[in-house]
Write a protein that holds these residues in place. Structure first.
Motif: not given
Length: 234
Positions: A122-129, A135-138, A157-160, A169-170
């Protein structure tokens, strides 16, 4: 060496952290490079916006041709410049390539088992690239070890979120996911990103993988060579 951290959310970098930088800079860049001219000519709002941003970023004339813009973007690729319009266009091309089965992604063998274990805990995972969300999702969906997207709760990503070397950003990500900074853990291989995450009050663990671009760097946070050396509790 084992590093233990108490956190509710783990934010994952991709290049050099979950996946080999050489694979991305090699296979994926090689796939996108010759296709930039074509994608720039598409009648699509996202492409048109990226085209305009690329012109502004590279200093080209407003009437620059698709070929001229593509050449300028290929120059950025040659030095791995983290350009948002370039990443947007690459994301479109890579998503299509993954869907067509023309390219595949790559994850270090130690990564998928830990992602599953953390998710089950139950540790939440997030991607930040710096690569676009498109491109991250596929990339996660087409992992050789199986679809990993069900494990990832959100994507930045660098947009949102903003540039990865900027502490703001963090803070944006922390506010978006509704978690206090000291309950967030960032995993990255880049020394400047380590510093930015720490400046925002996050926990940070540096991935110091042999053979990766930043191996042997002087990190301002604890470093490990594998996800197997990371213990996260809530």
């Amino acid at each position: 060496m084992t590093v233990t951290v108490s956190a509710d959310v783990i934010v994952l970098d991709i290049e050099g952290t979950t996946s080999a930088a050489g694979f991305i800079l090699g296979d994926l860049y090689d796939y996108a490079r010759p296709r930039l001219d074509e994608v720039l000519g598409r009648d699509d709002d996202t492409v048109r916006a990226a085209r305009a941003d690329a012109i502004a970023e590279t200093g080209l004339a407003s009437d620059a041709t698709d070929a001229e813009i593509a050449d300028a973007l290929r120059e950025l690729m040659a030095t791995d410049v983290k350009s948002t319009p370039l990443k947007t266009l690459q994301g479109i091309l890579w998503a299509e390539g993954f869907a067509a089965g023309e390219i595949t992604s790559q994850f270090f063998e130690d990564v998928p088992p830990k992602l599953h274990a953390w998710h089950e805990g139950r540790i939440r995972l997030i991607s930040y690239s710096s690569g676009s969300i498109a491109s991250q999702v596929p990339w996660y969906r087409h992992a050789p070890q199986g679809d990993l997207t069900p494990l990832v709760e959100d994507w930045f990503d660098t947009v949102n979120a903003g540039p990865k070397k900027d502490a703001a950003s963090y803070r944006t990500i922390a506010a978006s996911v509704g978690v206090a900074p000291d309950r967030l853990l960032f995993l990255t291989d880049h020394p400047d990103e380590v510093a930015a995450g720490l400046a925002a009050g996050w926990h940070v663990i540096a991935l110091d993988r042999e053979g990766e671009p930043w191996h042997g760097s002087d990190f301002a946070a604890p470093s490990v060579s594998s996800f197997d050396e990371i213990v996260v509790s809530r």
